[in-house]
Motif scaffolding. Sequence first.
Motif, PDB file in Angstrom:
ATOM      1  N   ASN A  81      -2.319  -4.284  -4.190  1.00 14.06           N
ATOM      2  CA  ASN A  81      -1.290  -5.256  -3.822  1.00 14.06           C
ATOM      3  C   ASN A  81       0.078  -4.606  -3.705  1.00 14.06           C
ATOM      4  OD1 ASN A  81      -3.111  -7.460  -3.725  1.00 14.06           O
ATOM      5  ND2 ASN A  81      -3.118  -7.495  -5.946  1.00 14.06           N
ATOM      6  N   GLU A  82       0.071  -3.291  -3.555  1.00 20.43           N
ATOM      7  CA  GLU A  82       1.300  -2.538  -3.330  1.00 20.43           C
ATOM      8  C   GLU A  82       0.922  -1.215  -2.666  1.00 20.43           C
ATOM      9  OE1 GLU A  82       2.720  -0.197  -7.037  1.00 20.43           O
ATOM     10  OE2 GLU A  82       1.816  -2.029  -7.837  1.00 20.43           O
ATOM     11  N   ASP A  83       1.869  -0.580  -2.024  1.00 20.96           N
ATOM     12  CA  ASP A  83       1.669   0.750  -1.455  1.00 20.96           C
ATOM     13  C   ASP A  83       1.675   1.772  -2.590  1.00 20.96           C
ATOM     14  OD1 ASP A  83       1.849  -0.525   0.978  1.00 20.96           O
ATOM     15  OD2 ASP A  83       3.796   0.330   1.520  1.00 20.96           O
ATOM     16  N   ARG A 112      -2.231   1.260   1.258  1.00 22.46           N
ATOM     17  CA  ARG A 112      -1.203   0.294   1.649  1.00 22.46           C
ATOM     18  C   ARG A 112      -1.512  -1.060   1.005  1.00 22.46           C
ATOM     19  NH1 ARG A 112       1.924   3.696   2.021  1.00 22.46           N
ATOM     20  NH2 ARG A 112       1.915   5.157   3.714  1.00 22.46           N
ATOM     21  N   LYS A 113      -0.510  -1.852   0.881  1.00 21.43           N
ATOM     22  CA  LYS A 113      -0.652  -3.197   0.326  1.00 21.43           C
ATOM     23  C   LYS A 113      -1.737  -3.944   1.108  1.00 21.43           C
ATOM     24  CE  LYS A 113       1.927  -7.356  -0.733  1.00 21.43           C
ATOM     25  NZ  LYS A 113       3.238  -7.991  -0.771  1.00 21.43           N
TER      26      LYS A 113
END
Length: 186
Positions: A81-83, A112-113
């Motif tokens: 849920n984040e890079d 990547r997210k």
Amino acid sequence: SMCSRTLLMQNGTVAFNGNTDQAIDRYLGASVKGGDILYHQGDFEDNRTSIEFLEAKVHVPSNGVIKTTDEIPITVTLKFNEDIEAFHLTLHLWTVSEIRLFESSTKAIKVRKGDVKTFSYTIPERLLNENQFMGKFNMVVHRSTVIFSSPIIIRFSVVEAVEENDLLWYGKTNGLLSVRIATSVS
């Protein structure tokens, strides 16, 4: 465990009849699906990152028994849920008596997210002796900073395949190994 076979009862009916270790895993929250031991989403949370654990599997042969002569595929699927620019996921394996056997890491990757990645590890045949094993996963950045750590999330047993084995372990305790095992990310 002392018993090789266990009945797991649920609401007065037999919910599972088979290998004791698989019965324990099932009782503790894992399920057996198509012979594989599957650990479900929600088994743990890690507040340091916004990574969701989707599942981990120990792939078990169709006869339900992992022998010392079998390769042991293990997978873990995570949603990001984040890079994250560069990290590797490390499998740590111990005996249930807490003797550390080895750790093995994937190559460094970036995500990547929204990405969902499945990390695959294959423990080679004849690497493990007859014993019960447990494992966890750590996500490491900058070669030493752990940003995600699971609790002990996989458990499985291996039985000796004496009739097929040309390498026998003496006793039930391995020493510490530093090995590279096959890994991949998809």
